[in-house]
Write a protein that holds these residues in place. Structure first.
Motif, PDB file in Angstrom:
ATOM      1  N   ALA A  89       0.840  -0.944   0.100  1.00  0.00           N
ATOM      2  CA  ALA A  89       0.144   0.275   0.187  1.00  0.00           C
ATOM      3  C   ALA A  89       1.082   1.153  -0.299  1.00  0.00           C
ATOM      4  CB  ALA A  89      -0.774  -0.012   0.520  1.00  0.00           C
ATOM      5  N   LEU A  90       0.239   2.511  -0.574  1.00  0.00           N
ATOM      6  CA  LEU A  90       0.931   4.023  -0.958  1.00  0.00           C
ATOM      7  C   LEU A  90       0.004   4.402   0.419  1.00  0.00           C
ATOM      8  CD1 LEU A  90       2.904   6.119  -1.137  1.00  0.00           C
ATOM      9  CD2 LEU A  90       1.819   5.840  -3.805  1.00  0.00           C
ATOM     10  N   GLY A  91       0.447   5.300   1.062  1.00  0.00           N
ATOM     11  CA  GLY A  91       0.068   6.123   1.852  1.00  0.00           C
ATOM     12  C   GLY A  91       0.380   6.880   3.059  1.00  0.00           C
ATOM     13  N   GLY A  92      -0.490   7.070   3.939  1.00  0.00           N
ATOM     14  CA  GLY A  92       0.802   7.596   5.390  1.00  0.00           C
ATOM     15  C   GLY A  92       1.462   6.442   6.125  1.00  0.00           C
ATOM     16  N   ILE A  93       2.261   6.744   7.296  1.00  0.00           N
ATOM     17  CA  ILE A  93       2.500   6.039   8.121  1.00  0.00           C
ATOM     18  C   ILE A  93       2.169   6.096   9.309  1.00  0.00           C
ATOM     19  CG2 ILE A  93       4.314   7.718   8.801  1.00  0.00           C
ATOM     20  CD1 ILE A  93       6.627   5.287   8.879  1.00  0.00           C
ATOM     21  N   TRP A  94       0.925   7.305   9.417  1.00  0.00           N
ATOM     22  CA  TRP A  94       0.523   7.516  10.394  1.00  0.00           C
ATOM     23  C   TRP A  94      -0.505   6.302  10.684  1.00  0.00           C
ATOM     24  CZ3 TRP A  94      -5.313   7.666   9.868  1.00  0.00           C
ATOM     25  CH2 TRP A  94      -5.619   7.958   8.788  1.00  0.00           C
ATOM     26  N   VAL A  95      -0.821   5.389   9.585  1.00  0.00           N
ATOM     27  CA  VAL A  95      -1.897   4.535   9.715  1.00  0.00           C
ATOM     28  C   VAL A  95      -1.482   3.072  10.090  1.00  0.00           C
ATOM     29  CG1 VAL A  95      -2.943   3.244   8.120  1.00  0.00           C
ATOM     30  CG2 VAL A  95      -3.010   5.315   7.752  1.00  0.00           C
ATOM     31  N   PRO A  96      -0.194   2.694   9.503  1.00  0.00           N
ATOM     32  CA  PRO A  96       0.596   1.345  10.290  1.00  0.00           C
ATOM     33  C   PRO A  96       1.280   1.622  11.376  1.00  0.00           C
ATOM     34  CG  PRO A  96       1.935   2.491   8.116  1.00  0.00           C
ATOM     35  CD  PRO A  96       0.294   2.592   8.098  1.00  0.00           C
ATOM     36  N   SER A  97       1.394   2.940  11.808  1.00  0.00           N
ATOM     37  CA  SER A  97       1.492   3.005  13.020  1.00  0.00           C
ATOM     38  C   SER A  97       1.051   2.834  14.253  1.00  0.00           C
ATOM     39  CB  SER A  97       2.671   4.802  12.774  1.00  0.00           C
ATOM     40  OG  SER A  97       3.642   5.121  12.478  1.00  0.00           O
ATOM     41  N   MET A  98      -0.421   3.797  14.279  1.00  0.00           N
ATOM     42  CA  MET A  98      -1.742   2.978  15.247  1.00  0.00           C
ATOM     43  C   MET A  98      -1.771   1.576  14.903  1.00  0.00           C
ATOM     44  SD  MET A  98      -4.804   5.953  13.153  1.00  0.00           S
ATOM     45  CE  MET A  98      -5.240   5.136  12.000  1.00  0.00           C
ATOM     46  N   TYR A  99      -1.654   1.617  13.872  1.00  0.00           N
ATOM     47  CA  TYR A  99      -2.233  -0.135  13.965  1.00  0.00           C
ATOM     48  C   TYR A  99      -1.607  -0.751  15.325  1.00  0.00           C
ATOM     49  CZ  TYR A  99      -6.379  -0.056  10.877  1.00  0.00           C
ATOM     50  OH  TYR A  99      -7.615   0.233  10.470  1.00  0.00           O
TER      51      TYR A  99
END
Length: 315
Positions: free
Chosen positions: A62-72
Protein backbone atom coordinates in the motif's frame (compact mmCIF):
# COMPACT_ATOMS: atom_id res chain seq x y z
CA UNK A 1 3.26 -14.24 -14.48
CA UNK A 2 2.28 -10.81 -15.77
CA UNK A 3 2.48 -9.47 -19.30
CA UNK A 4 5.43 -10.75 -21.33
CA UNK A 5 6.62 -12.86 -18.41
CA UNK A 6 6.90 -9.94 -15.99
CA UNK A 7 6.19 -10.49 -12.31
CA UNK A 8 2.82 -9.00 -11.25
CA UNK A 9 3.35 -6.14 -8.79
CA UNK A 10 0.10 -4.48 -7.76
CA UNK A 11 0.06 -1.39 -5.55
CA UNK A 12 -3.01 -0.07 -3.75
CA UNK A 13 -2.82 3.68 -3.11
CA UNK A 14 -4.77 6.11 -0.96
CA UNK A 15 -4.84 8.76 -3.69
CA UNK A 16 -3.43 10.24 -6.87
CA UNK A 17 -1.10 13.10 -5.99
CA UNK A 18 1.71 15.16 -7.47
CA UNK A 19 3.95 14.18 -4.55
CA UNK A 20 3.87 10.64 -6.01
CA UNK A 21 5.34 11.94 -9.27
CA UNK A 22 8.56 9.84 -9.32
CA UNK A 23 6.45 6.68 -9.22
CA UNK A 24 4.36 7.86 -12.16
CA UNK A 25 7.50 8.76 -14.10
CA UNK A 26 9.08 5.39 -13.33
CA UNK A 27 5.95 3.67 -14.63
CA UNK A 28 5.69 5.80 -17.79
CA UNK A 29 9.36 5.34 -18.64
CA UNK A 30 9.48 1.58 -18.10
CA UNK A 31 11.76 1.58 -15.05
CA UNK A 32 9.63 -1.05 -13.29
CA UNK A 33 9.59 -3.21 -16.39
CA UNK A 34 13.38 -2.99 -16.47
CA UNK A 35 13.31 -4.69 -13.06
CA UNK A 36 10.98 -7.44 -14.26
CA UNK A 37 7.90 -5.97 -12.56
CA UNK A 38 4.46 -5.61 -14.13
CA UNK A 39 3.53 -2.56 -12.05
CA UNK A 40 -0.19 -1.76 -11.70
CA UNK A 41 -2.03 0.59 -9.32
CA UNK A 42 -5.56 1.04 -8.04
CA UNK A 43 -7.09 3.67 -5.74
CA UNK A 44 -9.94 2.20 -3.67
CA UNK A 45 -12.88 4.29 -2.50
CA UNK A 46 -13.00 4.89 0.38
CA UNK A 47 -9.25 5.16 0.80
CA UNK A 48 -8.98 2.70 3.70
CA UNK A 49 -9.79 -0.06 1.25
CA UNK A 50 -6.00 -0.28 0.83
CA UNK A 51 -5.95 -2.33 4.04
CA UNK A 52 -8.49 -4.77 2.59
CA UNK A 53 -6.36 -5.09 -0.54
CA UNK A 54 -3.34 -6.00 1.59
CA UNK A 55 -5.32 -8.44 3.71
CA UNK A 56 -6.69 -10.42 0.77
CA UNK A 57 -3.30 -10.35 -1.02
CA UNK A 58 -4.71 -8.58 -4.07
CA UNK A 59 -1.97 -5.96 -3.58
CA UNK A 60 1.69 -6.48 -2.74
CA UNK A 61 1.87 -3.16 -0.90
CA UNK A 62 0.00 0.00 0.00
CA UNK A 63 1.03 3.60 -0.61
CA UNK A 64 -0.12 6.14 1.93
CA UNK A 65 0.60 7.82 5.24
CA UNK A 66 2.86 6.18 7.81
CA UNK A 67 0.40 7.21 10.52
CA UNK A 68 -1.82 4.24 9.57
CA UNK A 69 0.71 1.42 10.19
CA UNK A 70 1.91 3.36 13.23
CA UNK A 71 -1.45 3.53 14.99
CA UNK A 72 -2.42 -0.02 13.96
CA UNK A 73 0.72 -1.57 15.46
CA UNK A 74 0.08 -3.68 18.60
CA UNK A 75 -3.63 -2.88 18.30
CA UNK A 76 -4.97 -4.37 15.09
CA UNK A 77 -2.27 -5.44 12.62
CA UNK A 78 1.49 -5.20 12.16
CA UNK A 79 2.65 -3.54 8.96
CA UNK A 80 6.23 -3.05 7.83
CA UNK A 81 7.26 0.10 5.96
CA UNK A 82 10.01 -0.48 3.41
CA UNK A 83 10.21 2.67 1.30
CA UNK A 84 9.32 6.35 1.12
CA UNK A 85 8.36 8.52 -1.82
CA UNK A 86 7.38 11.88 -0.28
CA UNK A 87 9.86 13.38 2.19
CA UNK A 88 7.93 16.59 2.89
CA UNK A 89 4.35 17.66 3.55
CA UNK A 90 2.60 18.65 0.27
CA UNK A 91 0.04 20.98 1.87
CA UNK A 92 -0.43 24.74 1.65
CA UNK A 93 -2.20 27.26 3.89
CA UNK A 94 -4.53 29.65 2.06
CA UNK A 95 -5.85 32.96 3.32
CA UNK A 96 -7.92 35.79 1.92
CA UNK A 97 -6.11 38.88 0.74
CA UNK A 98 -2.36 39.20 0.62
CA UNK A 99 -0.02 36.83 2.42
CA UNK A 100 2.51 39.59 3.09
CA UNK A 101 3.72 39.52 6.70
CA UNK A 102 1.93 36.25 7.51
CA UNK A 103 3.03 34.37 10.63
CA UNK A 104 1.70 31.10 12.00
CA UNK A 105 0.80 32.89 15.21
CA UNK A 106 -1.82 34.80 13.17
CA UNK A 107 -3.83 31.56 13.12
CA UNK A 108 -4.34 31.39 16.89
CA UNK A 109 -8.03 31.43 17.82
CA UNK A 110 -9.11 31.46 14.17
CA UNK A 111 -11.29 29.06 12.19
CA UNK A 112 -9.31 26.75 9.90
CA UNK A 113 -10.79 24.56 7.19
CA UNK A 114 -8.85 21.31 6.76
CA UNK A 115 -9.09 19.16 3.65
CA UNK A 116 -10.33 15.64 4.36
CA UNK A 117 -11.28 12.64 2.27
CA UNK A 118 -7.85 10.99 2.00
CA UNK A 119 -7.27 10.30 5.67
CA UNK A 120 -6.19 12.29 8.71
CA UNK A 121 -2.77 13.51 7.56
CA UNK A 122 -3.84 17.08 6.84
CA UNK A 123 -5.16 17.74 10.34
CA UNK A 124 -2.40 15.76 12.02
CA UNK A 125 0.38 17.72 10.34
CA UNK A 126 -1.20 21.14 10.69
CA UNK A 127 -1.90 20.73 14.40
CA UNK A 128 1.63 19.37 14.94
CA UNK A 129 3.03 22.41 13.13
CA UNK A 130 1.07 24.71 15.46
CA UNK A 131 2.36 22.86 18.55
CA UNK A 132 5.94 22.96 17.26
CA UNK A 133 5.62 26.74 16.95
CA UNK A 134 4.23 27.24 20.44
CA UNK A 135 0.62 27.77 19.34
CA UNK A 136 -2.20 26.11 21.29
CA UNK A 137 -3.78 23.86 18.66
CA UNK A 138 -6.80 23.42 20.96
CA UNK A 139 -7.53 27.15 20.75
CA UNK A 140 -8.24 26.94 17.01
CA UNK A 141 -11.65 26.02 15.59
CA UNK A 142 -11.57 23.38 12.83
CA UNK A 143 -13.88 22.35 10.03
CA UNK A 144 -12.34 19.13 8.77
CA UNK A 145 -14.90 16.46 8.00
CA UNK A 146 -15.88 17.65 4.53
CA UNK A 147 -14.57 17.01 1.03
CA UNK A 148 -11.69 19.23 -0.10
CA UNK A 149 -13.55 20.64 -3.12
CA UNK A 150 -16.56 21.47 -0.97
CA UNK A 151 -14.36 23.19 1.62
CA UNK A 152 -12.52 25.09 -1.11
CA UNK A 153 -15.80 26.46 -2.44
CA UNK A 154 -16.99 27.34 1.05
CA UNK A 155 -13.71 29.07 1.89
CA UNK A 156 -13.89 31.19 -1.24
CA UNK A 157 -17.50 31.96 -0.33
CA UNK A 158 -16.55 33.28 3.09
CA UNK A 159 -16.37 30.34 5.50
CA UNK A 160 -13.47 30.31 7.97
CA UNK A 161 -10.26 32.31 8.10
CA UNK A 162 -7.80 29.85 6.55
CA UNK A 163 -7.94 26.76 4.34
CA UNK A 164 -5.35 23.96 4.43
CA UNK A 165 -5.31 21.80 1.31
CA UNK A 166 -2.84 20.13 -1.05
CA UNK A 167 -0.34 22.46 -2.67
CA UNK A 168 -1.47 21.72 -6.22
CA UNK A 169 -5.11 22.58 -5.47
CA UNK A 170 -4.00 25.68 -3.55
CA UNK A 171 -1.93 26.96 -6.50
CA UNK A 172 -4.79 26.26 -8.89
CA UNK A 173 -7.20 28.20 -6.66
CA UNK A 174 -4.88 31.20 -6.45
CA UNK A 175 -4.47 31.15 -10.24
CA UNK A 176 -8.26 31.40 -10.61
CA UNK A 177 -9.08 33.66 -7.66
CA UNK A 178 -7.04 36.85 -7.03
CA UNK A 179 -8.84 37.37 -3.71
CA UNK A 180 -6.95 34.53 -2.01
CA UNK A 181 -3.24 33.86 -1.54
CA UNK A 182 -0.91 31.17 -0.24
CA UNK A 183 0.29 32.11 3.24
CA UNK A 184 2.64 29.13 3.59
CA UNK A 185 3.78 26.12 1.57
CA UNK A 186 4.28 23.31 4.07
CA UNK A 187 6.95 21.71 1.87
CA UNK A 188 9.28 24.31 3.43
CA UNK A 189 8.54 23.09 6.96
CA UNK A 190 11.05 20.26 7.43
CA UNK A 191 11.44 16.57 6.66
CA UNK A 192 8.63 14.14 7.39
CA UNK A 193 7.82 10.71 5.87
CA UNK A 194 4.56 11.89 4.34
CA UNK A 195 3.98 9.00 1.93
CA UNK A 196 5.40 5.51 2.33
CA UNK A 197 5.00 1.96 1.03
CA UNK A 198 4.03 -0.81 3.46
CA UNK A 199 2.52 -4.27 3.74
CA UNK A 200 1.47 -6.80 6.38
CA UNK A 201 4.55 -7.94 8.26
CA UNK A 202 3.49 -11.58 8.56
CA UNK A 203 3.29 -12.00 4.79
CA UNK A 204 6.81 -10.84 3.99
CA UNK A 205 8.94 -13.54 2.35
CA UNK A 206 12.39 -13.53 0.71
CA UNK A 207 10.65 -13.30 -2.66
CA UNK A 208 8.67 -10.26 -1.47
CA UNK A 209 11.85 -8.60 -0.20
CA UNK A 210 13.54 -9.15 -3.55
CA UNK A 211 10.57 -7.65 -5.40
CA UNK A 212 10.64 -4.69 -3.01
CA UNK A 213 14.34 -4.18 -3.73
CA UNK A 214 13.70 -4.13 -7.47
CA UNK A 215 10.75 -1.79 -6.97
CA UNK A 216 13.03 0.58 -5.04
CA UNK A 217 15.61 0.52 -7.84
CA UNK A 218 12.93 1.71 -10.26
CA UNK A 219 11.71 4.29 -7.75
CA UNK A 220 15.26 5.59 -7.24
CA UNK A 221 15.54 6.03 -11.00
CA UNK A 222 12.22 7.86 -11.04
CA UNK A 223 13.37 10.20 -8.28
CA UNK A 224 16.66 10.89 -10.07
CA UNK A 225 14.84 11.51 -13.36
CA UNK A 226 12.60 14.16 -11.77
CA UNK A 227 15.35 15.77 -9.73
CA UNK A 228 17.69 16.05 -12.72
CA UNK A 229 15.22 18.03 -14.84
CA UNK A 230 13.52 21.38 -14.58
CA UNK A 231 9.79 20.65 -14.69
CA UNK A 232 9.45 22.99 -17.65
CA UNK A 233 11.32 20.41 -19.73
CA UNK A 234 8.63 17.78 -19.14
CA UNK A 235 5.54 19.97 -18.98
CA UNK A 236 3.81 17.80 -21.61
CA UNK A 237 4.06 14.79 -19.30
CA UNK A 238 2.74 16.82 -16.38
CA UNK A 239 -0.18 17.93 -18.55
CA UNK A 240 -1.01 14.30 -19.32
CA UNK A 241 -0.60 13.17 -15.71
CA UNK A 242 -2.66 16.02 -14.23
CA UNK A 243 -5.12 17.08 -16.94
CA UNK A 244 -7.47 18.89 -14.55
CA UNK A 245 -4.79 21.35 -13.39
CA UNK A 246 -3.34 24.23 -15.43
CA UNK A 247 0.01 22.96 -16.67
CA UNK A 248 1.81 26.12 -15.55
CA UNK A 249 0.63 25.39 -12.00
CA UNK A 250 1.80 21.77 -12.20
CA UNK A 251 5.22 22.94 -13.43
CA UNK A 252 5.51 25.50 -10.64
CA UNK A 253 4.53 23.07 -7.88
CA UNK A 254 6.86 20.37 -9.24
CA UNK A 255 9.80 22.76 -9.20
CA UNK A 256 8.86 23.94 -5.70
CA UNK A 257 8.92 20.31 -4.58
CA UNK A 258 12.23 19.68 -6.34
CA UNK A 259 13.82 22.65 -4.58
CA UNK A 260 12.46 21.78 -1.13
CA UNK A 261 13.44 18.10 -0.64
CA UNK A 262 10.09 16.54 -1.43
CA UNK A 263 11.99 13.73 -3.14
CA UNK A 264 15.31 12.45 -1.76
CA UNK A 265 15.74 8.67 -1.77
CA UNK A 266 13.52 5.64 -1.27
CA UNK A 267 14.78 5.30 2.33
CA UNK A 268 12.56 6.57 5.14
CA UNK A 269 14.38 9.53 6.70
CA UNK A 270 15.15 8.79 10.37
CA UNK A 271 14.95 12.39 11.56
CA UNK A 272 11.64 12.95 9.82
CA UNK A 273 10.35 9.64 11.18
CA UNK A 274 11.14 10.60 14.77
CA UNK A 275 9.54 14.00 14.33
CA UNK A 276 6.32 12.52 12.92
CA UNK A 277 6.16 9.92 15.67
CA UNK A 278 6.16 12.67 18.30
CA UNK A 279 3.41 14.42 16.36
CA UNK A 280 1.31 11.25 16.23
CA UNK A 281 1.82 10.67 19.94
CA UNK A 282 0.80 14.24 20.80
CA UNK A 283 -2.29 13.80 18.63
CA UNK A 284 -3.33 10.75 20.66
CA UNK A 285 -2.77 8.15 17.95
CA UNK A 286 0.11 6.54 19.84
CA UNK A 287 0.83 5.97 23.52
CA UNK A 288 4.55 6.43 22.89
CA UNK A 289 6.52 7.17 19.70
CA UNK A 290 7.63 4.05 17.86
CA UNK A 291 11.29 3.33 17.22
CA UNK A 292 12.46 3.38 13.62
CA UNK A 293 13.44 -0.29 13.46
CA UNK A 294 10.18 -1.47 15.04
CA UNK A 295 8.22 -0.55 11.93
CA UNK A 296 10.69 0.29 9.12
CA UNK A 297 12.83 -2.21 7.21
CA UNK A 298 15.28 -0.13 5.21
CA UNK A 299 17.11 -3.13 3.71
CA UNK A 300 15.31 -3.16 0.31
CA UNK A 301 15.78 0.60 -0.19
CA UNK A 302 19.41 0.56 0.93
CA UNK A 303 20.19 -2.40 -1.33
CA UNK A 304 18.49 -0.61 -4.22
CA UNK A 305 20.59 2.51 -3.69
CA UNK A 306 23.77 0.45 -3.71
CA UNK A 307 22.62 -1.28 -6.88
CA UNK A 308 21.85 2.00 -8.64
CA UNK A 309 25.20 3.43 -7.57
CA UNK A 310 27.04 0.39 -8.92
CA UNK A 311 25.24 0.70 -12.25
CA UNK A 312 26.18 4.38 -12.49
CA UNK A 313 29.82 3.66 -11.69
CA UNK A 314 29.91 0.94 -14.35
CA UNK A 315 28.77 3.35 -17.08
Amino acid sequence: MGSLGLEPFHVTATGYNLNYLPEYIALRHGFFRDEGLDMTVNIPVPWDGVLDDLHDNSAIMALGGIWVPSMYRDRVQHYTVFAQIANRCPLAILKRGTSEGFQLSDMAKCTVLLKSGGGASCGLFFKMLLRENGIDARGVDYVQDLDGIMLGNLFQGGMGDYFVTDNLSAMAMVARNPKVSIAMECVTQGDIPWSVYYRETENITPAVLDAQRRFCIALERGIAWVMDRDAESFRDELAELFPNVPVDVAVQVTNDFRENRMWTTSSVDRGGFDRWQVGLKDAGLLKVPLSYKSIVDDAPASAAQRGVKSLEQAK
